[in-house]
Design a protein around this motif. Structure first.
Motif, PDB file in Angstrom:
ATOM      1  N   VAL B 226      34.834   9.146 -30.847  1.00 10.45           N
ATOM      2  CA  VAL B 226      33.678   8.684 -30.079  1.00 10.45           C
ATOM      3  C   VAL B 226      33.122   7.406 -30.696  1.00 10.45           C
ATOM      4  O   VAL B 226      33.117   7.255 -31.924  1.00 10.45           O
ATOM      5  CB  VAL B 226      32.578   9.777 -30.057  1.00 10.45           C
ATOM      6  N   VAL B 227      32.652   6.507 -29.847  1.00 12.23           N
ATOM      7  CA  VAL B 227      31.936   5.325 -30.344  1.00 12.23           C
ATOM      8  C   VAL B 227      30.491   5.370 -29.846  1.00 12.23           C
ATOM      9  O   VAL B 227      30.105   6.272 -29.120  1.00 12.23           O
ATOM     10  CB  VAL B 227      32.642   4.017 -29.913  1.00 12.23           C
ATOM     11  N   ASN B 228      29.718   4.396 -30.243  1.00 10.58           N
ATOM     12  CA  ASN B 228      28.288   4.371 -29.914  1.00 10.58           C
ATOM     13  C   ASN B 228      28.045   4.303 -28.399  1.00 10.58           C
ATOM     14  O   ASN B 228      28.924   3.889 -27.648  1.00 10.58           O
ATOM     15  CB  ASN B 228      27.638   3.153 -30.603  1.00 10.58           C
ATOM     16  N   ILE B 229      26.862   4.693 -28.000  1.00 16.10           N
ATOM     17  CA  ILE B 229      26.448   4.628 -26.599  1.00 16.10           C
ATOM     18  C   ILE B 229      26.588   3.207 -26.057  1.00 16.10           C
ATOM     19  O   ILE B 229      26.126   2.255 -26.694  1.00 16.10           O
ATOM     20  CB  ILE B 229      24.983   5.101 -26.469  1.00 16.10           C
ATOM     21  N   ASN B 231      28.992   1.266 -26.029  1.00 15.91           N
ATOM     22  CA  ASN B 231      29.745   0.364 -26.891  1.00 15.91           C
ATOM     23  C   ASN B 231      31.159   0.129 -26.359  1.00 15.91           C
ATOM     24  O   ASN B 231      32.158   0.556 -26.952  1.00 15.91           O
ATOM     25  CB  ASN B 231      29.787   0.932 -28.316  1.00 15.91           C
TER      26      ASN B 231
END
Lengths: 245, 245, 245, 245, 245, 245, 245, 245
Positions: B226-229, B231
């Protein structure tokens, strides 16, 4: 502050007149000191009061069950430890315990069941305790239930294989922890009301069920209502209301 | 505290000797006062520094782009307003703006592309800006991309129809807001690395993307990072690293 | 609702015909009542189903392992207490327990390993249980692993001393609790995909790993994907997918 | 409820006697209605009161500056809009505005400076406004400052290049947004007190600086104290106290 | 991967030459497998590595203490259970245990103490364990400490009675749970650096110390730096750095 | 640092003069080392210091009770385990324990009671421990109390039946967990100050009382003040202040 | 669904009989379609309904004010923009606007005031808007008020100078943002009920007033009740109930 | 990637054969590039796709409406700005806008309505926009609705006056902000399914509707399902499913 039993005893002994007892009975609850048992709930809200055992002393539980027995209702106790079950059994030997669900059921009159059924769907095996609580609730309230466990989205073909049985239900309960995606997937596939129950199954950033709860509240599917985390009872109750409409 | 350009100018004017300039160049960054542009990142981390425009003044952006132009790199600027784009175009007229993605791209040398491709999948139409940022990032880093928008789980047959194209990718980016369930469903259907990007699409209890973020972190599917919101850039970058391995 | 074993038994006894058994087998899962074991996951998602022991009863675990044994897969059980291990050993005496990792591994066929390796880097000694879970996962899925523990940023020269070994890996797992800064530092030094695992190591405002999780999601380095708090399994799985591409 | 100016005026007019005025002066604050300006703070806490402009009306700001001018102090106003600056300039034309820092400084007597200095280190260019606020604060309180911007951990060689200058400071301020890892890295490399300032630079799961704040509080490095998000003033003040010990 | 002890043993046996051992020693850490003990931290960051016992096995703790003993450092172990203390005492019988603080101290060389002192102030009696941890830390690092317990703001005259002793310290540590108001009150009364330590003392909406933590970060007083919840060690360390400047 | 008892002993022995003892007594607290018992609180804040047992050692509790006994005050200890009660009884055999409330009361002089009373209303039976703590507090401070349990909004006729008794109180304490709606309903029905106490009764998204706390803070009814979760003591104290005005 | 005005009009025209109008009046509210104005609140809860303007259209506000005018009550409207004030003035030219408080007051009958007063204390100048809202509320409900602004704990001598005036009040409102410590300090110094109002004054980790709110809920002082963030109205109302007992 | 319209056009021009067009139609969605309009949702999930306008460009909205018009469905667009309405009106002049609800409705065929009705109950006037969204949704899906606004618990007699109308509904929607207590009160009074909608009406610690959301999830009443904050559409949809069973 007089319980109905005390009032009746006083009536029998000539210490109280009939009008006064009528007044106590017609209040719609039975005041036993630590609790005011809601005797009019069945008429008013469709079901007798249910006993949430958590946070209650054994004596309180026994007292409440005793009074409800006297009123003749079916009885459901939830979040009941084995110790609570033993306590209830002293008052009512016919009480039945579902260890997984942690419920005690006393079914004194069988409620007529409609021909339709409620489907209870779980994402994983670990969600079964919550499913069993929903199932016990729905059954004592007079409903047929079909349980379809372990059809989470990591292997969506398992869900697809049971989709006809789910679609034929009158109302569907979806129970899932972790990311709770199953509620959205089921919600997109059926045209029935869906009741979503987030569970505390998971770890780390599941934050005790918060992740599944937010998922279900934000579902992109339509026709989904959500109850509290691990609240199998609440889902079973709401499903019963809908199934018995 | 001397920039490379200043050092070279001083060398030309005989004010500085070659060794001193070599020392400045070999630091691996170019110090322009407000910023120390990382000139060794391409060698060290596989890609030149990318300019995050948010929070930078127009003059700072222009200065950084100017220096990077001098170093001959491809340039990517993200979260660029139209005003930022205009500023960059003053320094480099060939700059290209993707309004939806809010990226500015300056592709000065075309990087050879592997034969495999990256699939970018979105749950809804409103997730497209993030998808476009991922796409622009992956392309300038030298990757073929296939974009499959609007296949969210409320209508899962749309996803199934594209599943072969997704399965044939070397790495899959899944972009979803609201409950973010798509990441779990795709993760359960492919045997490729999945990069999940939660978006801030939604309202109420989506809490600016938190709901989708928690969903993706708690996915019951395997093989999901998962990456940042919002992103898209981060997802495109990571996908490129994997696709170009 | 018929398990494959039951179906085969009925076939042998002449109570069921071949077509019907074919239908049950081709569903892609084996329904044993409390669980629907996903027998097609290996083909579909690159690896057989993994057993998360937490929240499952000992009988359920034994049942699931028994069926998976019959299907001939390698088996990995995570979050396994010693009691769970003992239960599994009754079904399969060759099961191996890693107490630190809390994993049970049953490796029945050795998967061919690629020549590249996965580096697992930890910030501190207390992060080792998560690292071991990642290591066991990666190994049973057919990968060589190098473990580099205790190189947190409070003494960054320790990291620098191992940086070449990390850079030579095909994919890097970074495991850190507290402020989780190691993921950013490693991400800035390598040109490989980095999988970051926040751990619940810490106290006070680490809020059970939330601090490290947010750090890793907000990393200023590029090429970093994040998995759930303490999810060593998830990191090992994703790293394996990338390493075996 | 009488301000010092009013009291003196009344003394001059013979309406008030000297003892009464002495009483008003010796309270240690000057009561101007909407505010009680703390005239004894310099003696008591090492510095005159500082004006936080946010949430104050222009008239209130002017009133407070006017009184402080009368008391002869150096004046610092923070979070000052350009409009607030214009208002202050009406009262004191020598006021100086730092637009980036959003501070107004009125330096009426130069405070002697110790030979040691404060190092202010930032992770990125976008952290400069907070750095400038810290710098203005430290300078007006009588300190030499060295500013080392843009040495975030994504390119750690930039930090290493300046590490000697940082190590030679008496106290170090580290300013970073996003994941705030720089505080831990610097904290591990110096034997000086480190004051960490999280900034709201970032997006998505940075939650307005929460991510950097938690990082800094959970640092694995020793000798780090943290101030509020974006609180450059607080960091500059604390650093001054330490530098001037 | 060779520990210094092993290297020396091999040198003695003629299996390794002096240059190779020099190389191992000059790395600045001692690699004992599960840990890389930072032997250069004292020179680099002003103090030898401190052992956080939480999350470490007894064998790991003993191993680390053994190596540090060999290096001749003073040793501090924090968050040490009695069991950890017993383990350490096997390696070093002179180890001293502070049960309230949960620290183990081994003071092998007394560090010269400056003439100034550190004041440690607590809001209540329940904050004493954190205060003792700070005190043990500050003392082993070579500082005189004065402890002023139970002067919380519910009875502010108690604080006023000790204010001169607090003001005369070179640096002040304020330790408080619940609403943490003491940090602001002390901060407003002294012209010394204040290090604020929120504690988890409280219940309900104190959320494990969050309330006090936020209070201290948002203090209206100047000159206050904050460390993690219950982090007495961190406060003692930072205070020592400042007191010994 | 001299306790009053020590000072008096020294006076008796001729080691200390009367003025010095007067100085110690007039400080307004009694310093017994681990605690500074606030002997002027009764005069200053209307009630002697109350002992929060949580987080205190048995010896500390005994010491504090002993001193307070010497000062002749009524004594209330809250959050007292049975072990704490036994410890107190060693010092004062007349101490009385309320197991449900977890309070120890020592009533040495009966405070005159006003003719008005405080009503304590609870939503459910599980809220009784908090109600008992409030009741014990209010009584020892000199108030008559009427307890009306189990009138939660799921059966609002039970509340209506007691509404006259509630309306006739001078101040009303409302205690509720789960969604805490009772505070708003009562607040809308009475013209008396209402003190709302959220409890941690509930599960899942009640988050330890947060749900009820937020409900009560956001009440649409007027005249409601809120205290901390499960803080029966705080509510009883505030109600006493109001009732005794 | 008939408003009282309509019913009266119909009575006048002979379209409706007296009994029917009596029935409508005796409902205790006036139904104007978008709102049901609670005409019995004054009798029931001690004060007429107050209009929260936020979220209401101008027409709705005018309609509600018009009906309340007809009922003859004093009227208070809170969170009123200047536009809302202008709208109300069309209906009632005597309406008075307090711009700082954002209240509109229409005082048609002066309520007799008790001889005691309410003290409103603020930590800073920026808390004045909330203080003014509390003041306007308390005054229209018939109370004398004394406002003591800007006595926050950063300069506690300012508070001490006003402490006698605060102690002489019958009830004290404390208004503070940032860390909200003033509520605890005042609570420790007075023997009167304290109503604490957290404000959203602050930045960063004040999280819109959350920091002050938690502080006040966790206060170590006794006798403090808390209302919602920025809820000056709620504090003024509760204080009035207590002052007028 | 061919839309149905394009396919039909190509068929007409002889460029595509009938089988190929059949394949495109039978996919169950219409692919228009930025969106895949779910043409089978009506059959599958009981209602055509609804357009969430937020986050979509005007051109996208027009494109989607155009295609849905071609498919002949009734159309509902939610969260529609006036600009979005104008855009839709270009495609379909009969579109109707509800400004309060922010919905656009295009009702091309009237759906037969069952004889039962849905009751929509709101706590306050400010909750009306959400109620109107629910109402528009329920009506276009073929339901009779009764709206009962402004019966919040601060004046519970208003609710009691309408309780018969609410009890006679087949399903009840309760809409409330602030503390959301109305859902529990209604839930305790009716024996019908209740759908609770928290709204963002409120301020301070309502945290954008979080307070009401938690209240409703933790309700002590039975038979309550919750939807997202401000999600009038979701409530209307679910109520329609239940009413039309």
């Amino acid at each position: 502050m007089t319980s109905i039993r005390e009032a009746l005893e006083e009536l029998r002994q000539g210490k109280r007149d009939v009008d006064s007892v009528m007044g106590i009975i017609s209040k719609g609850y039975d005041d036993i000191g630590c609790a005011k048992i809601d005797t009019s709930r069945e008429r008013r809200a469709g079901c007798p009061e249910v006993i949430l055992c958590e946070g209650k002393a054994m004596d309180q539980i026994k007292g409440i069950v005793g009074v409800m027995m006297a009123h003749g209702s079916n009885i459901l106790a939830t979040r009941a430890s084995r110790e609570a079950y033993e306590a209830i059994r002293e008052v009512c030997p016919m009480a039945r315990y579902n260890e997984l669900a942690r419920t005690v059921s006393i079914e004194r009159k069988r409620i007529e069941r409609p021909s339709t059924y409620i489907a209870i769907v779980t994402a994983g095996t670990s969600d079964l305790p919550v499913a069993e609580e929903a199932l016990e609730t729905a059954q004592i309230l007079g409903n047929d239930v079909r349980l379809i466990p372990d059809v989470g989205v990591a292997g969506i073909h398992r869900l697809m294989d049971s989709i006809d049985e789910i679609r034929s239900a009158r109302v569907v309960i979806v129970i899932a922890g972790m990311e709770g995606a199953l509620a959205s997937v089921v919600g997109g596939l059926v045209d029935r009301p869906v009741i979503a129950v987030p569970t505390s199954v998971g770890y780390g950033a599941s934050f005790g069920g918060l992740s599944a709860l937010l998922s279900m509240l934000n579902t992109c599917a339509n026709g989904v209502g959500v109850v509290n985390i691990d609240n199998g009872f609440g889902a079973g109750f709401l499903a019963s209301l809908i199934n018995r409409l």
